[in-house]
Each structure stands twice: as C-alpha cells, then as structure tokens.
Motif scaffolding. Structure first.
Motif, PDB file in Angstrom:
ATOM      1  N   ASP A   1    -105.426  76.448  21.110  1.00 36.78           N
ATOM      2  CA  ASP A   1    -104.276  75.055  20.156  1.00 36.78           C
ATOM      3  C   ASP A   1    -105.178  74.204  21.242  1.00 36.78           C
ATOM      4  OD1 ASP A   1    -103.344  75.170  22.807  1.00 36.78           O
ATOM      5  OD2 ASP A   1    -100.819  75.010  22.410  1.00 36.78           O
TER       6      ASP A   1
ATOM      7  N   LYS B   1     -92.167  78.735  19.053  1.00 37.08           N
ATOM      8  CA  LYS B   1     -92.356  78.226  19.322  1.00 37.08           C
ATOM      9  C   LYS B   1     -92.103  78.248  21.691  1.00 37.08           C
ATOM     10  CE  LYS B   1     -96.577  76.317  22.345  1.00 37.08           C
ATOM     11  NZ  LYS B   1     -96.995  75.917  22.479  1.00 37.08           N
ATOM     12  N   GLU B   2     -91.036  77.672  20.531  1.00 38.03           N
ATOM     13  CA  GLU B   2     -90.069  77.393  22.125  1.00 38.03           C
ATOM     14  C   GLU B   2     -89.122  78.947  22.457  1.00 38.03           C
ATOM     15  OE1 GLU B   2     -87.574  73.956  22.109  1.00 38.03           O
ATOM     16  OE2 GLU B   2     -89.107  72.304  21.563  1.00 38.03           O
TER      17      GLU B   2
ATOM     18  N   THR C   1     -96.245  83.090  18.016  1.00 39.30           N
ATOM     19  CA  THR C   1     -95.243  81.505  17.115  1.00 39.30           C
ATOM     20  C   THR C   1     -95.898  81.617  16.104  1.00 39.30           C
ATOM     21  OG1 THR C   1     -94.931  80.779  18.776  1.00 39.30           O
ATOM     22  CG2 THR C   1     -95.356  79.110  16.941  1.00 39.30           C
TER      23      THR C   1
ATOM     24  N   ASN D   1     -91.556  75.155  11.011  1.00 39.90           N
ATOM     25  CA  ASN D   1     -91.291  75.572  12.406  1.00 39.90           C
ATOM     26  C   ASN D   1     -91.646  75.998  13.523  1.00 39.90           C
ATOM     27  OD1 ASN D   1     -88.902  75.557  10.462  1.00 39.90           O
ATOM     28  ND2 ASN D   1     -89.498  77.337   9.895  1.00 39.90           N
ATOM     29  N   TRP D   2     -92.700  75.044  13.558  1.00 43.43           N
ATOM     30  CA  TRP D   2     -93.966  75.984  14.475  1.00 43.43           C
ATOM     31  C   TRP D   2     -93.268  75.377  15.746  1.00 43.43           C
ATOM     32  CZ3 TRP D   2     -97.999  78.144  14.372  1.00 43.43           C
ATOM     33  CH2 TRP D   2     -98.966  78.497  15.651  1.00 43.43           C
ATOM     34  N   HIS D   3     -92.580  73.939  15.939  1.00 44.71           N
ATOM     35  CA  HIS D   3     -92.223  74.250  17.610  1.00 44.71           C
ATOM     36  C   HIS D   3     -90.890  74.722  18.032  1.00 44.71           C
ATOM     37  CE1 HIS D   3     -95.460  70.764  18.430  1.00 44.71           C
ATOM     38  NE2 HIS D   3     -95.509  70.731  18.126  1.00 44.71           N
ATOM     39  N   VAL D   4     -90.274  75.210  16.785  1.00 41.44           N
ATOM     40  CA  VAL D   4     -89.291  75.646  17.492  1.00 41.44           C
ATOM     41  C   VAL D   4     -88.916  77.077  17.989  1.00 41.44           C
ATOM     42  CG1 VAL D   4     -86.959  76.366  16.066  1.00 41.44           C
ATOM     43  CG2 VAL D   4     -87.881  73.315  15.907  1.00 41.44           C
TER      44      VAL D   4
ATOM     45  N   ASP E   1     -99.513  82.385  27.596  1.00 43.22           N
ATOM     46  CA  ASP E   1     -99.187  81.140  26.967  1.00 43.22           C
ATOM     47  C   ASP E   1     -99.673  81.539  25.373  1.00 43.22           C
ATOM     48  OD1 ASP E   1     -97.626  79.644  28.203  1.00 43.22           O
ATOM     49  OD2 ASP E   1     -99.687  78.340  28.647  1.00 43.22           O
TER      50      ASP E   1
ATOM     51  N   THR F   1     -93.860  82.211  12.000  1.00 38.18           N
ATOM     52  CA  THR F   1     -94.096  81.160  11.080  1.00 38.18           C
ATOM     53  C   THR F   1     -94.654  81.708   9.462  1.00 38.18           C
ATOM     54  OG1 THR F   1     -96.056  79.929  11.928  1.00 38.18           O
ATOM     55  CG2 THR F   1     -93.505  79.425  12.575  1.00 38.18           C
TER      56      THR F   1
END
Length: 168
Positions: A88, A131-132, A155, A126-129, A148, A159
């Motif tokens: 990433d 991932k968290e 993730t 929805n990627w960041h949510v 990581d 997704t």
C-alpha cells in the motif's frame, strides 16, 4: 476466480531521504506470514526517533538481532520468486526494497505492485473503516511489517467479498 493477493510491508528508519529498511514482512496467499529484522549496513546511519516510536524497534536491536540484507533478500526471493506482491506504500516500499536488494547485491525475483491497482471502486468506500476494524479484531497494537501486511490482506479480502455481495 479470485486470487488472494500476497501483501508485503517494509518498516524503515525514517520517513524521508536517507531512510533505509529495518524490517520486512509479508502475508502469503493462505495467510502464512514471514518477517525479518534487517541489520543496518555501515553506511545506513539515518535514524528518526519519531519513526522508531511508531514501530517500536530500537536501532540496537537491529544491530544485535537483525539479519543481513543478503539473507533477507535471499529469503524473499525464495518465498516470493516468480510472484506479484502488493504494497500500500509502493513509492516508499519500492525504494526500501531496492536499497535492501542493492546492499545484498541480488536481483529481486518477484514483482512489487501498488495494492491500489487491484482495489475496485466498490471496495474503497469501506476500506479505512474495515482496516481499522480488522486491526482491532487482530489486536494489532504495534506498527510492524508482518501484522500490517496481514491487516491489509484481510481488508482487501473483506472489502472484496462485501463488494461482490452488493453486486449480486
């Protein structure tokens, strides 16, 4: 048929010019992980305390317990040879990978691509949510290469699955 991407991540001595790789890890197609600390070369002097606080790896540990760049590069080629591997942080990770393989005087036998090349538009909202959420589920407390990589891989998988369900 969907192929689970292999995700690689590098941790480094800092965030800018003069930084070098200190740890590399990946999550393979079946979730298997591999990670190694990298012993700094003599000319690798840059050390950013802010970066060290994020990854939690003191330079002394790298010197004492890190593997040589040659060993790490050989292991990466053994595990990843002939494959396409995703990150990433392509711009930074490509530079750190090049430094590692240059120090080892070995050519990479795998291709490093940007993870965002294989993320569909439907995955991004929805990627960041996601991932968290996965980082919390895995109880990832520290910023380390193999964890990581695994968080990114899961993730992508979650997704991808959610996007396909919505498309049906």
């Amino acid at each position: 048929m969907m192929t689970v991407p292999i995700i690689i991540d590098f941790e480094a001595s800092g965030f800018g010019q003069g930084s070098y790789p200190i740890e590399v890890g990946f999550s393979g197609r079946h979730g298997e992980g591999w990670c190694s600390l990298i012993r700094p070369e003599d000319e690798w002097r840059h050390w950013d305390t802010q970066a060290a606080n994020i990854h939690g790896i003191p330079r002394e540990v790298l010197v004492e317990r890190g593997n040589t760049p040659q060993f790490v590069a050989e292991q990466l080629n053994f595990f990843l040879g002939g494959r396409t591997v995703y990150t990433d942080g392509w711009g930074q990770d490509y530079v750190w990978m090049a430094l590692l393989f240059d120090a080892a005087q070995i050519t990479p036998k795998f291709k490093l691509n940007d993870l965002f090349e294989i993320i569909d538009d439907e995955q991004m909202p929805n990627w960041h949510v996601t991932k968290e959420q996965i980082a919390k589920e895995l109880c990832v407390a520290r910023h380390r290469a193999s964890s990581d990589a695994r968080v990114l891989q899961l993730t992508w998988l979650r997704t991808f699955d959610e996007a396909k369900k919505l498309a049906v």
